[in-house]
Design a protein around this motif. Structure first.
Motif, PDB file in Angstrom:
ATOM      1  N   ALA A  76      -5.390   0.088 -32.893  1.00 12.10           N
ATOM      2  CA  ALA A  76      -6.429   0.383 -31.900  1.00 12.10           C
ATOM      3  C   ALA A  76      -5.927   1.407 -30.895  1.00 12.10           C
ATOM      4  O   ALA A  76      -4.725   1.585 -30.721  1.00 12.10           O
ATOM      5  N   VAL A  77      -6.875   2.075 -30.248  1.00 15.65           N
ATOM      6  CA  VAL A  77      -6.583   2.958 -29.115  1.00 15.65           C
ATOM      7  C   VAL A  77      -7.451   2.490 -27.963  1.00 15.65           C
ATOM      8  O   VAL A  77      -8.667   2.361 -28.106  1.00 15.65           O
ATOM      9  N   THR A  78      -6.820   2.195 -26.834  1.00 12.86           N
ATOM     10  CA  THR A  78      -7.538   1.697 -25.666  1.00 12.86           C
ATOM     11  C   THR A  78      -7.460   2.721 -24.546  1.00 12.86           C
ATOM     12  O   THR A  78      -6.380   3.234 -24.241  1.00 12.86           O
ATOM     13  N   ARG A  79      -8.599   3.012 -23.942  1.00 13.38           N
ATOM     14  CA  ARG A  79      -8.620   3.877 -22.754  1.00 13.38           C
ATOM     15  C   ARG A  79      -8.371   2.988 -21.540  1.00 13.38           C
ATOM     16  O   ARG A  79      -9.106   2.034 -21.309  1.00 13.38           O
ATOM     17  N   CYS A  80      -7.323   3.284 -20.810  1.00 13.94           N
ATOM     18  CA  CYS A  80      -6.987   2.490 -19.629  1.00 13.94           C
ATOM     19  C   CYS A  80      -7.778   3.007 -18.440  1.00 13.94           C
ATOM     20  O   CYS A  80      -7.943   4.213 -18.275  1.00 13.94           O
ATOM     21  N   THR A  81      -8.244   2.108 -17.620  1.00  9.19           N
ATOM     22  CA  THR A  81      -9.059   2.512 -16.485  1.00  9.19           C
ATOM     23  C   THR A  81      -8.195   3.133 -15.392  1.00  9.19           C
ATOM     24  O   THR A  81      -7.032   2.796 -15.216  1.00  9.19           O
ATOM     25  N   THR A  82      -8.778   4.069 -14.692  1.00  7.73           N
ATOM     26  CA  THR A  82      -8.152   4.678 -13.528  1.00  7.73           C
ATOM     27  C   THR A  82      -9.073   4.427 -12.336  1.00  7.73           C
ATOM     28  O   THR A  82     -10.124   3.811 -12.468  1.00  7.73           O
ATOM     29  N   GLU A  83      -8.685   4.915 -11.189  1.00 10.40           N
ATOM     30  CA  GLU A  83      -9.523   4.757  -9.999  1.00 10.40           C
ATOM     31  C   GLU A  83     -10.870   5.448 -10.223  1.00 10.40           C
ATOM     32  O   GLU A  83     -10.924   6.516 -10.833  1.00 10.40           O
ATOM     33  N   PRO A  84     -11.952   4.859  -9.724  1.00  6.53           N
ATOM     34  CA  PRO A  84     -13.262   5.512  -9.866  1.00  6.53           C
ATOM     35  C   PRO A  84     -13.237   6.922  -9.278  1.00  6.53           C
ATOM     36  O   PRO A  84     -12.708   7.132  -8.194  1.00  6.53           O
ATOM     37  N   GLY A  85     -13.736   7.876 -10.032  1.00  4.06           N
ATOM     38  CA  GLY A  85     -13.781   9.257  -9.566  1.00  4.06           C
ATOM     39  C   GLY A  85     -12.485  10.022  -9.762  1.00  4.06           C
ATOM     40  O   GLY A  85     -12.406  11.200  -9.437  1.00  4.06           O
ATOM     41  N   SER A 101      -5.329  10.506 -16.939  1.00  5.84           N
ATOM     42  CA  SER A 101      -5.920   9.578 -17.888  1.00  5.84           C
ATOM     43  C   SER A 101      -4.789   8.847 -18.594  1.00  5.84           C
ATOM     44  O   SER A 101      -3.698   9.390 -18.749  1.00  5.84           O
ATOM     45  N   ARG A 102      -5.034   7.620 -18.993  1.00  6.11           N
ATOM     46  CA  ARG A 102      -4.039   6.859 -19.750  1.00  6.11           C
ATOM     47  C   ARG A 102      -4.678   6.285 -21.002  1.00  6.11           C
ATOM     48  O   ARG A 102      -5.791   5.779 -20.962  1.00  6.11           O
ATOM     49  N   LEU A 103      -3.944   6.389 -22.091  1.00 10.73           N
ATOM     50  CA  LEU A 103      -4.356   5.802 -23.356  1.00 10.73           C
ATOM     51  C   LEU A 103      -3.258   4.866 -23.820  1.00 10.73           C
ATOM     52  O   LEU A 103      -2.077   5.157 -23.659  1.00 10.73           O
ATOM     53  N   LYS A 104      -3.638   3.751 -24.409  1.00  9.25           N
ATOM     54  CA  LYS A 104      -2.665   2.826 -24.974  1.00  9.25           C
ATOM     55  C   LYS A 104      -2.932   2.754 -26.473  1.00  9.25           C
ATOM     56  O   LYS A 104      -4.041   2.438 -26.902  1.00  9.25           O
ATOM     57  N   ILE A 105      -1.888   3.072 -27.249  1.00  6.94           N
ATOM     58  CA  ILE A 105      -1.988   3.017 -28.695  1.00  6.94           C
ATOM     59  C   ILE A 105      -1.338   1.717 -29.152  1.00  6.94           C
ATOM     60  O   ILE A 105      -0.188   1.450 -28.820  1.00  6.94           O
ATOM     61  N   HIS A 106      -2.093   0.900 -29.871  1.00  2.53           N
ATOM     62  CA  HIS A 106      -1.618  -0.405 -30.344  1.00  2.53           C
ATOM     63  C   HIS A 106      -1.240  -0.288 -31.814  1.00  2.53           C
ATOM     64  O   HIS A 106      -1.981   0.279 -32.615  1.00  2.53           O
ATOM     65  N   TYR A 107      -0.085  -0.849 -32.166  1.00  2.00           N
ATOM     66  CA  TYR A 107       0.424  -0.769 -33.528  1.00  2.00           C
ATOM     67  C   TYR A 107       0.282  -2.105 -34.251  1.00  2.00           C
ATOM     68  O   TYR A 107       0.251  -3.172 -33.623  1.00  2.00           O
TER      69      TYR A 107
END
Length: 75
Positions: free
Chosen positions: A24-33, A38-44
């Protein structure tokens, strides 16, 4: 290139590869606006993961770069 465009491109490339080791690839949340990073987490499949952060460099002394390139002044 906007950070969100780069994020979309990375996610699309990983998902299109359909590699059996990537679950899976998860988009990690950042502060609104917050459009500067950006952060992405790649799950193996083995339970491990990698987090990738993309940050937009700008400001005095940072030259504009063409799309898909990093300005030499940032390196």
């Amino acid at each position: 290139m906007r950070v969100t465009e780069l994020e979309d491109m990375i996610v699309n490339l990983i998902e299109a590869d359909d590699h059996p080791e990537i679950s899976a690839v998860t988009r990690c949340t950042t502060e609104p606006g917050d459009l500067d990073h950006s952060r992405l987490k790649i799950h193996y499949a083995n339970g491990g993961s990698t987090t990738v952060m993309v940050f937009r460099a700008s400001g005095p002394g940072v030259p504009a770069g063409a799309n898909y390139t990093v300005p030499k002044g940032v390196l």
